[in-house]
Scaffold this motif. Structure first.
Motif, PDB file in Angstrom:
ATOM      1  N   ASN A   9       0.842  -1.181   0.000  1.00  0.00           N
ATOM      2  CA  ASN A   9       0.000   0.000   0.000  1.00  0.00           C
ATOM      3  C   ASN A   9       0.879   1.233   0.000  1.00  0.00           C
ATOM      4  OD1 ASN A   9      -2.939  -0.617   0.195  1.00  0.00           O
ATOM      5  ND2 ASN A   9      -2.190  -1.917   1.876  1.00  0.00           N
ATOM      6  N   GLY A  10       0.350   2.332  -0.495  1.00  0.00           N
ATOM      7  CA  GLY A  10       1.076   3.597  -0.450  1.00  0.00           C
ATOM      8  C   GLY A  10       1.273   4.014   0.998  1.00  0.00           C
ATOM      9  N   THR A  11       2.398   4.671   1.273  1.00  0.00           N
ATOM     10  CA  THR A  11       2.645   5.113   2.643  1.00  0.00           C
ATOM     11  C   THR A  11       1.875   6.385   2.954  1.00  0.00           C
ATOM     12  OG1 THR A  11       4.598   6.240   1.862  1.00  0.00           O
ATOM     13  CG2 THR A  11       4.926   4.075   2.807  1.00  0.00           C
ATOM     14  N   THR A  40      -0.370   6.246 -15.192  1.00  0.00           N
ATOM     15  CA  THR A  40       1.081   6.093 -15.374  1.00  0.00           C
ATOM     16  C   THR A  40       1.901   6.778 -14.283  1.00  0.00           C
ATOM     17  OG1 THR A  40       1.021   7.990 -16.860  1.00  0.00           O
ATOM     18  CG2 THR A  40       1.002   5.812 -17.891  1.00  0.00           C
ATOM     19  N   HIS A  41       1.249   7.381 -13.294  1.00  0.00           N
ATOM     20  CA  HIS A  41       1.994   8.085 -12.237  1.00  0.00           C
ATOM     21  C   HIS A  41       1.479   7.703 -10.856  1.00  0.00           C
ATOM     22  CE1 HIS A  41       2.525  10.754 -15.733  1.00  0.00           C
ATOM     23  NE2 HIS A  41       3.724  10.960 -15.218  1.00  0.00           N
ATOM     24  N   LEU A  42       2.437   7.529  -9.958  1.00  0.00           N
ATOM     25  CA  LEU A  42       2.106   7.392  -8.545  1.00  0.00           C
ATOM     26  C   LEU A  42       2.842   8.512  -7.811  1.00  0.00           C
ATOM     27  CD1 LEU A  42       2.573   3.542  -8.030  1.00  0.00           C
ATOM     28  CD2 LEU A  42       0.419   4.783  -8.110  1.00  0.00           C
ATOM     29  N   ALA A  43       2.285   8.955  -6.704  1.00  0.00           N
ATOM     30  CA  ALA A  43       2.980   9.986  -5.930  1.00  0.00           C
ATOM     31  C   ALA A  43       4.144   9.358  -5.161  1.00  0.00           C
ATOM     32  CB  ALA A  43       2.013  10.674  -4.981  1.00  0.00           C
ATOM     33  N   GLN A  44       4.070   8.065  -4.961  1.00  0.00           N
ATOM     34  CA  GLN A  44       5.149   7.342  -4.287  1.00  0.00           C
ATOM     35  C   GLN A  44       5.600   6.239  -5.232  1.00  0.00           C
ATOM     36  OE1 GLN A  44       3.894   4.971  -0.999  1.00  0.00           O
ATOM     37  NE2 GLN A  44       5.885   4.024  -0.823  1.00  0.00           N
ATOM     38  N   PHE A  45       6.880   6.148  -5.456  1.00  0.00           N
ATOM     39  CA  PHE A  45       7.349   5.124  -6.375  1.00  0.00           C
ATOM     40  C   PHE A  45       8.574   4.422  -5.804  1.00  0.00           C
ATOM     41  CE2 PHE A  45      10.342   8.343  -7.718  1.00  0.00           C
ATOM     42  CZ  PHE A  45       9.606   9.503  -7.565  1.00  0.00           C
ATOM     43  N   THR A  46       8.963   3.356  -6.448  1.00  0.00           N
ATOM     44  CA  THR A  46      10.033   2.507  -5.938  1.00  0.00           C
ATOM     45  C   THR A  46      11.269   2.674  -6.810  1.00  0.00           C
ATOM     46  OG1 THR A  46       8.268   0.966  -5.433  1.00  0.00           O
ATOM     47  CG2 THR A  46      10.521   0.164  -5.166  1.00  0.00           C
ATOM     48  N   PHE A  52      24.015   5.480  -9.983  1.00  0.00           N
ATOM     49  CA  PHE A  52      22.910   5.236 -10.916  1.00  0.00           C
ATOM     50  C   PHE A  52      21.633   5.094 -10.121  1.00  0.00           C
ATOM     51  CE2 PHE A  52      24.956   1.181  -9.902  1.00  0.00           C
ATOM     52  CZ  PHE A  52      23.892   0.440  -9.428  1.00  0.00           C
ATOM     53  N   GLY A  53      20.534   5.264 -10.795  1.00  0.00           N
ATOM     54  CA  GLY A  53      19.247   5.082 -10.136  1.00  0.00           C
ATOM     55  C   GLY A  53      18.209   4.736 -11.168  1.00  0.00           C
ATOM     56  N   PHE A  54      17.330   3.834 -10.818  1.00  0.00           N
ATOM     57  CA  PHE A  54      16.252   3.563 -11.760  1.00  0.00           C
ATOM     58  C   PHE A  54      14.956   3.250 -11.039  1.00  0.00           C
ATOM     59  CE2 PHE A  54      16.920  -0.966 -11.279  1.00  0.00           C
ATOM     60  CZ  PHE A  54      18.300  -1.077 -11.133  1.00  0.00           C
ATOM     61  N   GLY A  55      13.867   3.543 -11.747  1.00  0.00           N
ATOM     62  CA  GLY A  55      12.533   3.302 -11.206  1.00  0.00           C
ATOM     63  C   GLY A  55      12.121   1.870 -11.476  1.00  0.00           C
ATOM     64  N   LEU A  56      11.487   1.249 -10.485  1.00  0.00           N
ATOM     65  CA  LEU A  56      11.110  -0.149 -10.653  1.00  0.00           C
ATOM     66  C   LEU A  56       9.642  -0.318 -11.034  1.00  0.00           C
ATOM     67  CD1 LEU A  56      13.020  -1.591  -7.581  1.00  0.00           C
ATOM     68  CD2 LEU A  56      13.661  -1.780  -9.970  1.00  0.00           C
ATOM     69  N   ASP A  57       8.839   0.718 -10.796  1.00  0.00           N
ATOM     70  CA  ASP A  57       7.398   0.542 -11.001  1.00  0.00           C
ATOM     71  C   ASP A  57       7.048   0.316 -12.469  1.00  0.00           C
ATOM     72  OD1 ASP A  57       6.429   1.448  -8.132  1.00  0.00           O
ATOM     73  OD2 ASP A  57       7.916   2.881  -8.823  1.00  0.00           O
ATOM     74  N   ARG A  58       7.629   1.155 -13.340  1.00  0.00           N
ATOM     75  CA  ARG A  58       7.305   1.039 -14.752  1.00  0.00           C
ATOM     76  C   ARG A  58       7.827  -0.292 -15.310  1.00  0.00           C
ATOM     77  NH1 ARG A  58       8.021   4.150 -19.375  1.00  0.00           N
ATOM     78  NH2 ARG A  58      10.144   4.685 -18.828  1.00  0.00           N
ATOM     79  N   LEU A  59       8.971  -0.695 -14.785  1.00  0.00           N
ATOM     80  CA  LEU A  59       9.544  -1.979 -15.164  1.00  0.00           C
ATOM     81  C   LEU A  59       8.601  -3.114 -14.744  1.00  0.00           C
ATOM     82  CD1 LEU A  59      12.189  -2.520 -16.534  1.00  0.00           C
ATOM     83  CD2 LEU A  59      13.285  -2.716 -14.314  1.00  0.00           C
ATOM     84  N   ALA A  60       8.093  -3.011 -13.517  1.00  0.00           N
ATOM     85  CA  ALA A  60       7.165  -4.039 -13.016  1.00  0.00           C
ATOM     86  C   ALA A  60       5.901  -4.071 -13.863  1.00  0.00           C
ATOM     87  CB  ALA A  60       6.813  -3.774 -11.554  1.00  0.00           C
ATOM     88  N   MET A  61       5.431  -2.887 -14.277  1.00  0.00           N
ATOM     89  CA  MET A  61       4.250  -2.828 -15.151  1.00  0.00           C
ATOM     90  C   MET A  61       4.496  -3.632 -16.415  1.00  0.00           C
ATOM     91  SD  MET A  61       3.070   1.133 -15.238  1.00  0.00           S
ATOM     92  CE  MET A  61       1.788   1.015 -16.493  1.00  0.00           C
ATOM     93  N   ARG A  83      -1.531   1.818 -11.086  1.00  0.00           N
ATOM     94  CA  ARG A  83      -2.199   1.733  -9.783  1.00  0.00           C
ATOM     95  C   ARG A  83      -2.461   0.293  -9.354  1.00  0.00           C
ATOM     96  NH1 ARG A  83      -6.356   6.366 -11.629  1.00  0.00           N
ATOM     97  NH2 ARG A  83      -6.148   5.046 -13.481  1.00  0.00           N
ATOM     98  N   MET A  84      -2.442  -0.630 -10.333  1.00  0.00           N
ATOM     99  CA  MET A  84      -2.588  -2.047  -9.979  1.00  0.00           C
ATOM    100  C   MET A  84      -1.537  -2.462  -8.959  1.00  0.00           C
ATOM    101  SD  MET A  84      -5.086  -3.608 -11.314  1.00  0.00           S
ATOM    102  CE  MET A  84      -4.710  -5.361 -11.254  1.00  0.00           C
ATOM    103  N   LEU A  85      -0.402  -1.766  -8.988  1.00  0.00           N
ATOM    104  CA  LEU A  85       0.703  -2.139  -8.096  1.00  0.00           C
ATOM    105  C   LEU A  85       0.420  -1.792  -6.639  1.00  0.00           C
ATOM    106  CD1 LEU A  85       3.753  -1.072 -10.306  1.00  0.00           C
ATOM    107  CD2 LEU A  85       2.889  -3.379  -9.913  1.00  0.00           C
ATOM    108  N   THR A  86      -0.595  -0.952  -6.387  1.00  0.00           N
ATOM    109  CA  THR A  86      -0.892  -0.611  -4.989  1.00  0.00           C
ATOM    110  C   THR A  86      -2.317  -0.978  -4.596  1.00  0.00           C
ATOM    111  OG1 THR A  86      -1.562   1.619  -5.597  1.00  0.00           O
ATOM    112  CG2 THR A  86       0.731   1.317  -4.947  1.00  0.00           C
ATOM    113  N   GLU A  87      -3.065  -1.584  -5.517  1.00  0.00           N
ATOM    114  CA  GLU A  87      -4.466  -1.879  -5.184  1.00  0.00           C
ATOM    115  C   GLU A  87      -4.650  -3.240  -4.529  1.00  0.00           C
ATOM    116  OE1 GLU A  87      -6.757  -1.012  -8.676  1.00  0.00           O
ATOM    117  OE2 GLU A  87      -6.796   1.120  -8.170  1.00  0.00           O
ATOM    118  N   ASN A  88      -3.642  -4.094  -4.640  1.00  0.00           N
ATOM    119  CA  ASN A  88      -3.651  -5.386  -3.944  1.00  0.00           C
ATOM    120  C   ASN A  88      -4.852  -6.240  -4.294  1.00  0.00           C
ATOM    121  OD1 ASN A  88      -1.265  -4.572  -2.624  1.00  0.00           O
ATOM    122  ND2 ASN A  88      -2.492  -3.386  -1.181  1.00  0.00           N
ATOM    123  N   ASP A  89      -5.214  -6.222  -5.556  1.00  0.00           N
ATOM    124  CA  ASP A  89      -6.290  -7.070  -6.055  1.00  0.00           C
ATOM    125  C   ASP A  89      -5.769  -8.519  -6.064  1.00  0.00           C
ATOM    126  OD1 ASP A  89      -8.044  -8.538  -7.664  1.00  0.00           O
ATOM    127  OD2 ASP A  89      -8.588  -6.764  -8.839  1.00  0.00           O
TER     128      ASP A  89
END
Lengths: 789, 344
Positions: free
Chosen positions: A504-506, B208-214, B311-320, B329-335
């Motif tokens: 979940n989002g923090t 395509t955007h989350l306010a919190q990303f990995t 280096f740094g990279f985002g994992l969310d888009r990769l996971a998508m 948002r599927m990544l945080t909805e826990n369906d």
């Protein structure tokens, strides 16, 4: 940033294709996102004149036209548009033309009348939305001219410009870079510069923090009017609207040189122009009609009557160039990026001008741009430019940056000699001097240190020429490694127990945060209440996920989350394990009859399994407002988490009708679990010792107890004598009878199995009986048990 | 005696036949057991007959004894045979009625979140190269997040439009690069760390955007580290992650804390065969080392003696992309229907 290829070609002599130039720019660091084609590239679409138009005999909404397409014989065209008059010139798609969308034009009959082509709207030609109806061409258009000549196809790059390169915000700068990277040859410009003149009665800088350079060039006798075709097209190709010839020139020069300019109507300026800070509360109406209340942080251009421009951002309503303007003052300045950024943000105005000033401009370019604009205004609007340019502030002397070849070679892992390095940098206009490299004005903000020059060498040499190297430096495990590995193992164990991992989002609602924690940590500028607070507990988020899944039709929800929670006191951030469990103990199958729903003891048992043989997890019953059955989780004797059943009222809020069973939640501090973990091994191998070699003896007892006596009291009583041989107590049946027949009301029957074992010998019946006797006595005395068997 | 033996033999064989023909296999087994007792038990007919041996003459004993033995063996063998046949029948019957086409039943099984799987993969690859994990807080100071990373006070990212702030002036880190600073301030070189973690940007949440990303951050600092090390490390990582056929493109870019800086694009079949911008990287800017030295109060990070890459990279888009979903948002909805696709 839009870069028109044909505009670029005015500065770059090249025979390379758009795609090739795009590749070279991308390799140089100007990422070309898209290459867009504008204009008409369709053969067999020509300008045609409508000679005659009559009503279609069989259709009210159609008319039948005769048009001259320059071929010598008029064509008959059936048309549905109404916005033309006989004599108008319009685009005509002749038979054989292929329109956007692969629509082929053929000779055919429309409602029984032959039509030899199609007259087109701007939309049909792919020239944008335009107005409804046919595209009416200027009357002077020569009949028969292909539309591809009137609207030449043009390729436009959409380029992402990094903030360190304001010089790339104009076509000239991009051309310079393209040339340096081998896309062609830069076409030299020779612009005769005007004589600079200091004249504070015309222009001065009263706020040196806001501007380092300010200049005004006067042009008299101009005739403001529409821009010529070439100028309009240039601006349209980069997405700008034509306003009038003078304003268009300032915009054109900005998109050429990256230097923003502003044109004042000299007749509307009283006294001198000065760069200063606004008075607190001063009102300013911008040329877009919006009014702003200024503060002393806002840099402005003022004359004797007041603010005439918000410096570098937008001109004022009253002093702008209009149809009646005859004398123009061209402002070209270097404003302080921070000052511009501050005002732009404070007033919510972002313009092409502020965007460039925020990134940085330089005096050399400012002078060039002003000069270029003056000569173009004279060209398109007539008049005469004064030979002198009134200036204030300074033009900085060129900076020389030292560069060690050895440093270049070691940092980049290359073996270029000093001469080659100098040759590469020369492509960017960096001149080798005794003490280093002389930096041109337009690069001065970005190239300030040796490493900045090394970066330029890296770009020019190309990353493709850097030899990849793999060296392995071993490092010891860190605390973070150990925490990561522990969490990783824990995740796998939990998924093995049937839990699905949630994330979940923090940032969450501050609602419910205080129920399961001391409350989270609020941010001051949230994106809405739903994301206003760093969570204090994982449980509200898991309840949301649970609710969502139940609504989606899940009958069993088992989720875990390992994530950070936040609180105002120390530790501010803590990693926790959250668990939620509800529904059935097993999936539905043809095998099991009555399905059992999950209850507190299922989750309690799962949590117990996270303990170890020597460090067991303990529970202590306590009370909680939102959990009807509530236990503290004790790990290593310390309260490390909570476990409970959601109150029926709270459960009803998140479930839908028909959901079976309790909703169980738990939350545990990961560090406590990690403390007792030996990474799979026991932390206390000595205590565990050898496996027992001699058989165990089991004795069952049936006890009759007061209904209210907890099991823990029975266990405590059994352990009271510290029997050396007793190795285990397991309750295996519990029973009460509401009818009072089998056992009396207010009583319950509890069956326990006691296990006795000795590591070094087989037990004798006698010694087991003796131990059992002592335990039974304790059970009677301490737990009030009546022994039934 | 001899005739009695013959008689008994016939009697026993026919009794065995009768017993084994009883209606059900179970009853037949019972009947056979009784038959065995009747003839071979302690007081069974054959045992009783054997008692008669005593009254025989010395000469007769071996012959009669042999006949008795034969009798015993024949009867035992007949009983054993019938019993074995019945057991085989019963065994077969026990499974005959089971419909093996019924679906299997399984206990509830769980799953791991796709981001977890991705982080695990990435960590394992970097560990092959000797990287250790580092971490740092989500609630960060402006100094760690911006100043120390050579990002000036009026940088566009440093405002309440783009960054979440706390009442005390601290913020939610906008990138995991703050962990670079924390690691260097706390430890002298050599440094070789990766840091998976959350970062925050004030973006409107949409498909395509989350306010919190990995993100996953990496840093190496040691004497003699050069651009070739950066290139080799990044190539190794993406070739391990997506296979040796993966194309990797470094595009010069700008970040305040590295110089030179690059963005990294990847093209591989498993990500749809299109160039995808995945990461940023570069050589650590000497200004960052200068800030670290100031905070440490020494010159352990003297840019004349050490150098580094990050280096740094985002994992969310990769996971998508790896999970085939089009809404982040599927990544945080826990369906659970989505999560169940990733059994551990």
């Amino acid at each position: 940033m839009k870069i028109s290829l044909s505009w670029l070609r005015e500065h770059l002599r090249t025979d390379q294709s758009a795609a090739e130039i795009a590749r070279i720019l991308t390799d140089a660091g100007l990422e070309v996102g898209t290459i867009e084609s504008v204009g008409v590239a369709i053969p067999k679409v020509v300008a045609a004149q409508i000679l005659e138009s009559v009503q279609h005999p069989n259709a009210d909404r159609l008319s039948v036209c005769k048009v001259d397409d320059g071929s010598g014989s008029p064509r008959q065209i059936v048309c549905g548009a109404k916005n033309y008059k006989v004599g108008d010139k319009v685009p005509l798609a002749q038979p054989g033309a292929v329109m956007p969308g692969d629509f082929k034009i053929k000779v055919g009959k429309l409602r029984g009348v032959e039509s030899e082509g199609m007259m087109c709207s701007s939309k049909e030609l792919g020239l944008g939305e335009g107005e409804d109806g046919l595209l009416i061409l200027p009357q002077e258009t020569v009949t028969g001219t292909p539309l591809s000549e009137l609207f030449p196809a043009e390729e436009v790059f959409e380029i992402e410009i990094t903030p360190n390169r304001p010089d790339w915000l104009g076509h000239r700068g991009v051309a310079c870079e393209a040339a340096a990277f081998g896309a062609g040859e830069l076409i030299e410009q020779s612009i005769p510069l005007p004589v600079p003149k200091l004249d504070p009665s015309v222009a001065r800088i009263s706020a040196p923090e806001a501007a380092s350079f300010y200049s005004i060039r006067k042009i008299t006798g101009v005739k403001v009017g529409p821009s010529p075709e070439w100028l309009r097209k240039r601006l349209e190709s980069v997405g700008l609207r034509s306003i009038n010839n003078v304003v268009d020139v300032t915009n054109f020069v900005m998109f050429e040189t990256a230097q923003p300019l502003h044109a004042f109507d000299a007749a509307k300026i009283t006294g001198n122009l000065a760069v200063e800070f606004a008075a607190e509360g001063e009102e300013f109406t911008a040329l877009d009609g919006t009014t702003h209340t200024l503060s002393t942080h806002d840099a402005v251009i003022s004359d004797a009557r007041g603010v005439q421009a918000l410096a570098g951002i937008m001109g004022g309503m009253t002093s702008g160039v209009s149809e009646t303007t005859t004398t123009v003052l061209i402002e070209s300045a270097v404003f302080d990026p921070s000052a511009i950024r501050r005002s732009s943000r404070a007033h919510g105005i972002s313009s092409d001008s502020s965007y460039r000033f925020e990134r940085g401009t330089d005096a050399e370019t400012a002078i060039l741009a002003s000069t270029r604009a003056a000569s173009l205004i004279v060209e398109v609007a007539g008049g005469e430019a004064e030979s002198e340019q009134v200036v204030a502030g300074v033009v900085p002397t060129p900076v020389i940056i030292p560069l060690r070849g050895e440093r270049v070679r070691s940092l980049l892992g290359i073996d270029l000699d000093d001469g080659t390095i100098a040759m590469l940098l020369a492509k960017l206009g960096l001149k080798k001097q005794e003490a280093g490299f002389e930096i041109p004005g337009f690069r001065a903000a970005d190239l300030r240190r040796e490493v900045d020059l090394i970066e330029e060498v890296a770009r020019l040499h190309g990353i493709g020429n850097i030899v990849s190297r793999l060296t392995c430096i071993p490092s010891h495990s860190s605390d973070a490694d150990r925490a990561f590995d522990f969490a990783r193992g824990l995740r796998r164990r939990l998924s093995g127990m049937g839990f699905h991992e949630a994330r979940n989002g923090t940032l969450t609602s501050n609602r419910d945060q205080d129920i399961y924690s001391m409350g989270g940590v609020a941010v001051i500028n949230p994106m809405g209440e739903e994301h206003s607070t760093l969570r204090g507990s994982l449980i509200p988020g898991l309840l949301d996920s649970c609710s969502r899944n139940l609504r989606l039709g899940a009958e069993t929800v088992s989720l875990f989350e390992i994530g950070d929670v936040y609180q105002l006191e120390q530790p501010e951030e803590q990693t926790r394990l959250g668990l939620i469990l509800t529904g059935y103990a097993a999936p539905e199958s043809w095998k099991n009859g009555e399905r059992r729903t999950l209850d507190l003891f299922d989750l309690k048992g799962m949590i117990s399994r996270l303990g170890t043989c020597t460090d067991k997890i303990e529970f202590r019953t306590t009370a909680h407002a939102h959990l009807v059955l509530y236990l503290d989780i004790l790990i290593g004797g310390e309260t490390s988490g909570i476990l409970g059943v959601l109150s029926p009222a709270a459960a009803r809020e998140i479930t839908i009708g028909g959901h079976q069973g309790q909703i169980l939640v738990a939350e545990i501090a990961i560090s406590s679990l990690q403390k007792i973990s030996g990474g799979g091994f026991s932390k206390h191998p000595k205590i565990l010792g050898e496996l027992p070699k001699f058989p165990a003896v089991r004795r069952d007892l049936a006890l009759l107890l007061d209904e209210v006596t907890p099991y823990s009291a029975v266990e405590a009583a059994a352990l009271a004598t510290n029997e050396e041989l007793l190795t285990g107590i397991t309750p295996f049946d519990i029973f009460s009878d509401p009818s009072g027949i089998k056992i009396p009301l207010g009583k319950k029957s509890l069956a326990i199995a006691l296990t006795f074992q000795h590591n070094d010998r087989t037990l004798t019946t006698e010694e087991v009986n003796l131990a059992l006797g002592r335990i039974m006595t304790q059970l009677r005395e301490k737990a009030g048990a009546e022994i039934r068997s | 005696m001899e005739s009695r033996i013959t008689e008994l033999k016939e009697e026993a064989i026919s009794a065995i036949e009768v017993a084994s023909a009883v209606s059900t296999p179970k009853a037949a087994q019972e009947a056979l057991k009784e038959t065995r007792i009747r003839f071979l038990g302690k007081t069974g007919s054959i045992s009783l007959l054997s008692e008669g041996m005593r009254s025989l003459t010395k000469e007769e004993r071996p012959r009669i004894g042999q006949l008795l033995n034969e009798l015993r063996n024949i009867v035992t063998a007949a009983l054993d045979e019938k019993e074995a046949a019945l057991t085989a029948l019963a065994d077969a019957a026990a499974f005959a009625s089971i419909d093996t086409s019924l679906p299997g039943t399984a206990s509830l099984s769980g799953s791991l979140h796709p981001l977890t799987l991705l982080v695990d993969r990435a960590v394992q690859i970097f560990r092959r190269l000797g990287f250790a994990i580092a971490d740092g807080p989500d609630i960060e100071t402006e100094w760690h997040c911006f100043d120390a990373l050579n990002t000036p006070a009026d940088h566009p990212a440093r405002n309440e439009q783009d960054t979440f702030y706390l009442p005390d002036g601290r913020l939610l880190r906008t990138h995991t690069s703050s962990i670079q600073i924390r690691t260097m301030v706390a430890n002298p070189p050599p440094i070789r760390i990766i840091a998976p973690g959350a970062a925050y940007r004030r973006d409107e949440v949409d498909a395509t955007h989350l306010a919190q990303f990995t993100q996953m951050e990496g840093l190496t600092v040691a004497p003699g580290v050069n651009l070739g090390d950066l290139k080799g490390t990044i190539e190794f990582f993406f070739h391990e992650l997506f296979g040796p056929g993966t194309e990797i493109r470094f595009r010069p870019h700008f970040f305040p804390f590295t110089e030179p800086s690059y963005e990294i694009d990847i093209r591989t079949e498993s990500l749809g065969g299109k160039w995808m911008e995945l990461a940023g990287c570069g050589m650590v800017d000497p200004a960052v080392f200068a800030e670290v030295n100031k905070a440490r109060g020494d010159d352990a990070y003297d840019p004349e003696r050490i150098s580094g890459f990050a280096f740094g990279f985002g994992l969310d888009r990769l996971a998508m992309n790896l999970t085939g979903i089009s809404d982040i948002r599927m990544l945080t909805e826990n369906d659970l229907r989505f999560l169940s696709r990733f059994p551990a």
